[in-house]
Motif scaffolding. Structure first.
Motif, PDB file in Angstrom:
ATOM      1  N   LEU A  28       0.859  -1.173   0.000  1.00  0.00           N
ATOM      2  CA  LEU A  28       0.000   0.000   0.000  1.00  0.00           C
ATOM      3  C   LEU A  28       0.898   1.226   0.000  1.00  0.00           C
ATOM      4  N   ASP A  29       0.780   2.054  -1.040  1.00  0.00           N
ATOM      5  CA  ASP A  29       1.740   3.145  -1.258  1.00  0.00           C
ATOM      6  C   ASP A  29       0.990   4.457  -1.469  1.00  0.00           C
ATOM      7  N   PRO A  30       0.902   5.305  -0.426  1.00  0.00           N
ATOM      8  CA  PRO A  30       0.161   6.560  -0.564  1.00  0.00           C
ATOM      9  C   PRO A  30       0.765   7.531  -1.573  1.00  0.00           C
ATOM     10  N   SER A  31       2.039   7.329  -1.948  1.00  0.00           N
ATOM     11  CA  SER A  31       2.642   8.217  -2.953  1.00  0.00           C
ATOM     12  C   SER A  31       2.031   8.014  -4.333  1.00  0.00           C
ATOM     13  N   ARG A  32       1.317   6.900  -4.528  1.00  0.00           N
ATOM     14  CA  ARG A  32       0.663   6.621  -5.805  1.00  0.00           C
ATOM     15  C   ARG A  32      -0.780   7.130  -5.827  1.00  0.00           C
ATOM     16  N   MET A  33      -1.175   7.856  -4.785  1.00  0.00           N
ATOM     17  CA  MET A  33      -2.555   8.300  -4.641  1.00  0.00           C
ATOM     18  C   MET A  33      -3.003   9.169  -5.806  1.00  0.00           C
ATOM     19  N   THR A  34      -4.195   8.881  -6.318  1.00  0.00           N
ATOM     20  CA  THR A  34      -4.837   9.740  -7.309  1.00  0.00           C
ATOM     21  C   THR A  34      -6.089  10.339  -6.682  1.00  0.00           C
ATOM     22  N   ASN A 121      -5.336   1.926  15.784  1.00  0.00           N
ATOM     23  CA  ASN A 121      -6.359   1.455  14.860  1.00  0.00           C
ATOM     24  C   ASN A 121      -5.749   0.659  13.720  1.00  0.00           C
ATOM     25  N   ALA A 122      -4.605   1.147  13.209  1.00  0.00           N
ATOM     26  CA  ALA A 122      -3.929   0.433  12.128  1.00  0.00           C
ATOM     27  C   ALA A 122      -3.485  -0.948  12.580  1.00  0.00           C
ATOM     28  N   ALA A 123      -2.936  -1.026  13.794  1.00  0.00           N
ATOM     29  CA  ALA A 123      -2.483  -2.315  14.317  1.00  0.00           C
ATOM     30  C   ALA A 123      -3.653  -3.273  14.515  1.00  0.00           C
ATOM     31  N   ARG A 124      -4.775  -2.740  15.018  1.00  0.00           N
ATOM     32  CA  ARG A 124      -5.935  -3.603  15.245  1.00  0.00           C
ATOM     33  C   ARG A 124      -6.552  -4.068  13.935  1.00  0.00           C
ATOM     34  N   MET A 125      -6.553  -3.189  12.922  1.00  0.00           N
ATOM     35  CA  MET A 125      -7.103  -3.615  11.635  1.00  0.00           C
ATOM     36  C   MET A 125      -6.205  -4.673  11.001  1.00  0.00           C
ATOM     37  N   THR A 126      -4.908  -4.532  11.183  1.00  0.00           N
ATOM     38  CA  THR A 126      -3.994  -5.561  10.691  1.00  0.00           C
ATOM     39  C   THR A 126      -4.287  -6.901  11.353  1.00  0.00           C
ATOM     40  N   SER A 127      -4.562  -6.870  12.663  1.00  0.00           N
ATOM     41  CA  SER A 127      -4.898  -8.098  13.375  1.00  0.00           C
ATOM     42  C   SER A 127      -6.185  -8.713  12.835  1.00  0.00           C
ATOM     43  N   SER A 128      -7.182  -7.863  12.546  1.00  0.00           N
ATOM     44  CA  SER A 128      -8.444  -8.363  11.989  1.00  0.00           C
ATOM     45  C   SER A 128      -8.229  -8.984  10.618  1.00  0.00           C
ATOM     46  N   LEU A 129      -7.433  -8.308   9.789  1.00  0.00           N
ATOM     47  CA  LEU A 129      -7.149  -8.817   8.450  1.00  0.00           C
ATOM     48  C   LEU A 129      -6.419 -10.156   8.515  1.00  0.00           C
ATOM     49  N   GLU A 130      -5.467 -10.261   9.426  1.00  0.00           N
ATOM     50  CA  GLU A 130      -4.725 -11.515   9.564  1.00  0.00           C
ATOM     51  C   GLU A 130      -5.646 -12.646  10.007  1.00  0.00           C
ATOM     52  N   ARG A 131      -6.615 -12.323  10.874  1.00  0.00           N
ATOM     53  CA  ARG A 131      -7.550 -13.345  11.349  1.00  0.00           C
ATOM     54  C   ARG A 131      -8.388 -13.910  10.205  1.00  0.00           C
ATOM     55  N   LEU A 132      -8.632 -13.072   9.179  1.00  0.00           N
ATOM     56  CA  LEU A 132      -9.430 -13.480   8.019  1.00  0.00           C
ATOM     57  C   LEU A 132      -8.578 -13.920   6.835  1.00  0.00           C
ATOM     58  N   ARG A 133      -7.265 -13.937   7.012  1.00  0.00           N
ATOM     59  CA  ARG A 133      -6.332 -14.258   5.924  1.00  0.00           C
ATOM     60  C   ARG A 133      -6.538 -13.323   4.743  1.00  0.00           C
ATOM     61  N   MET A 134      -6.690 -12.049   5.064  1.00  0.00           N
ATOM     62  CA  MET A 134      -6.788 -11.006   4.054  1.00  0.00           C
ATOM     63  C   MET A 134      -5.502 -10.190   4.072  1.00  0.00           C
ATOM     64  N   PRO A 135      -5.206  -9.462   3.007  1.00  0.00           N
ATOM     65  CA  PRO A 135      -3.921  -8.762   2.915  1.00  0.00           C
ATOM     66  C   PRO A 135      -3.812  -7.610   3.908  1.00  0.00           C
ATOM     67  N   THR A 136      -2.600  -7.372   4.367  1.00  0.00           N
ATOM     68  CA  THR A 136      -2.343  -6.310   5.332  1.00  0.00           C
ATOM     69  C   THR A 136      -1.549  -5.185   4.674  1.00  0.00           C
ATOM     70  N   PHE A 137      -1.091  -4.256   5.507  1.00  0.00           N
ATOM     71  CA  PHE A 137      -0.389  -3.072   5.015  1.00  0.00           C
ATOM     72  C   PHE A 137       0.488  -2.524   6.132  1.00  0.00           C
ATOM     73  N   ALA A 139       1.398   0.261   8.749  1.00  0.00           N
ATOM     74  CA  ALA A 139       0.556   1.200   9.497  1.00  0.00           C
ATOM     75  C   ALA A 139       0.734   2.629   9.019  1.00  0.00           C
ATOM     76  N   VAL A 140       1.967   3.028   8.770  1.00  0.00           N
ATOM     77  CA  VAL A 140       2.224   4.412   8.352  1.00  0.00           C
ATOM     78  C   VAL A 140       1.533   4.708   7.031  1.00  0.00           C
ATOM     79  N   ALA A 141       1.595   3.766   6.095  1.00  0.00           N
ATOM     80  CA  ALA A 141       0.947   3.971   4.794  1.00  0.00           C
ATOM     81  C   ALA A 141      -0.560   4.088   4.947  1.00  0.00           C
ATOM     82  N   PHE A 142      -1.126   3.235   5.791  1.00  0.00           N
ATOM     83  CA  PHE A 142      -2.562   3.271   6.043  1.00  0.00           C
ATOM     84  C   PHE A 142      -2.982   4.631   6.596  1.00  0.00           C
ATOM     85  N   VAL A 143      -2.262   5.119   7.585  1.00  0.00           N
ATOM     86  CA  VAL A 143      -2.604   6.410   8.196  1.00  0.00           C
ATOM     87  C   VAL A 143      -2.455   7.544   7.186  1.00  0.00           C
ATOM     88  N   GLU A 144      -1.439   7.483   6.336  1.00  0.00           N
ATOM     89  CA  GLU A 144      -1.257   8.532   5.326  1.00  0.00           C
ATOM     90  C   GLU A 144      -2.429   8.552   4.342  1.00  0.00           C
TER      91      GLU A 144
END
Length: 396
Positions: A28-34, A121-137, A139-144
């Motif tokens: 996840l790369d916020p520098s690519r944001m459109t 929040n970023a850390a907790r969402m990562t934990s939720s994603l891992e529990r579902l075997r969904m892709p993570t990111f 934290a800094v990129a997510f917040v940006e």
């Protein structure tokens, strides 16, 4: 390879873990944001229009980013707020392969907009994603990415104490696949809702129904994550609790096990302040050890504030409803309150338990200890006190 399921990877001789490992090539790369601006922007509502409208009014834009297993994250984008296009076979609709966060941005008297502890929040969402075997990111990129949305819709962050912008980051599995397995297509998005004070007329303590029949979460389950499947089963118990108390109970206090261990109240963590049999004052809340309690951001903040102040003992340990009742019968019960992002602090003045109504001595008001936590957190939210917990959104 767009939209390939785990089975498709297997047919190509790739394990799902290998597919996930390759995702590091496209983080996840916020520098690519459109940014695609809404061609018909609305005027943000005034504060009076927000009363009683929590989560019903939305800003002009949303953040979106798609992930494909084996390729990684695409370019993140800010786009006009609007409906999502999903296949009726999308896995999120059938198997609750979805998770979310709840967080707020506050505008201080200095005009600065601040996020409150977004790293948690970023850390907790990562934990939720891992529990579902969904892709993570990262934290800094997510917040940006969230900051980018706030910059675009800065005018939707209201001013004034009790007012804020509620952010709802969400991830859903979008594979058009009627099979239970790891998703290969994921959509991450965030919408923004301006909100007023949770209590329109000051603090309104609530009554709760202590429920030993329905189980919100259990050791070894997923109660320590914010996945969609945790919330739908709570609707019926809440209605049953209201019916059982003639409409008096507004939330369910979930108990677990034969000893009626206290877990959570509604979608909030719960705290009890009492005098111990030894004459000390203790603030107790359920521990995170069993995996059945959500690691709330407000919960953690209350604990850290209480320990820093040192006025009461703080305990994260199992405790039972029978202990609460005994403390009330012996005149040792002082305060009970919930803690969560939406209300911040929610005072509780009555608990219906096994045919009895346990009255909390704070009555129709918030207790002094709960009030002190609310004030300290509010001062941090609005920048009246400098704190690393309040993260400015730059360039607004």
């Amino acid at each position: 390879m767009l939209g390939l399921s785990t089975r498709a990877f297997a047919r190509r001789g790739l394990s799902s873990s290998a597919a996930l490992a390759s995702d590091a090539l496209a983080p996840l790369d916020p520098s690519r944001m459109t940014v695609t601006r809404n061609p018909a922007p609305k005027a943000p509502p005034d504060n009076a229009a927000l009363k009683g409208m929590f989560g019903k009014i939305f800003s002009d834009h949303m953040f979106v980013c798609d992930h494909v297993a084996g390729e990684g994250w695409g370019a993140p984008a800010i786009v006009p707020h609007g409906p999502l296009a999903l296949s009726p076979a999308a896995m999120t609709l059938h198997y609750a392969l979805q998770c979310f966060e709840g967080m707020k941005a506050y505008r201080g008297g200095d005009g600065v907009v601040r996020l409150f502890r977004p790293d948690l929040n970023a850390a907790r969402m990562t934990s939720s994603l891992e529990r579902l075997r969904m892709p993570t990111f990262e934290a800094v990129a997510f917040v940006e990415c969230l900051k980018a949305l706030l910059r675009e819709d800065a005018g939707w962050v209201p001013e004034g104490d009790g007012h804020s912008a509620y952010l709802r980051p969400t991830a859903i599995a979008t594979d058009p696949f009627l099979g239970v397995g790891e998703p290969s297509e994921t959509k991450l998005f965030c919408i923004l809702s301006p909100v007023g004070p949770y209590y329109a007329n000051g603090f309104d303590p609530i009554a709760v129904y202590a429920d030993s029949s329905n189980v919100r979460a259990w050791p070894g389950g997923a109660g320590n994550t914010k996945i969609g499947g945790n919330y739908a089963p709570s609707i019926k118990p809440a209605r049953d609790a209201a019916d059982a108390t003639g409409g008096a109970a507004q939330q369910v206090l979930y108990l677990f096990g034969d000893d009626h261990r206290v877990t959570e109240v509604g979608a909030m963590n719960v705290f009890v302040l009492w005098e111990t049999p030894y004459g000390t004052r203790e603030l107790v809340t359920a521990p995170l050890d069993y995996g059945d309690i959500l690691p709330g951001v407000t919960r953690r903040s209350v604990i850290e504030l209480a320990r820093a102040e040192g006025a009461v003992e703080v305990a994260e340990r199992p405790f039972t409803m029978r202990e609460v009742k005994r403390a009330a019968d012996e005149g040792r019960l002082l305060e009970v309150f919930g803690a969560g992002t939406a209300a911040v602090i929610c005072p509780i003045n009555r608990i219906f338990y096994e045919g009895d109504a346990i009255d909390v001595p704070t009555g129709a008001d918030i207790g002094p200890v709960a009030q002190s936590f609310w004030q300290k957190l509010s001062d941090i939210h609005y920048g009246r006190v400098d704190s690393p917990w309040a993260v400015p959104v730059d360039d607004l």
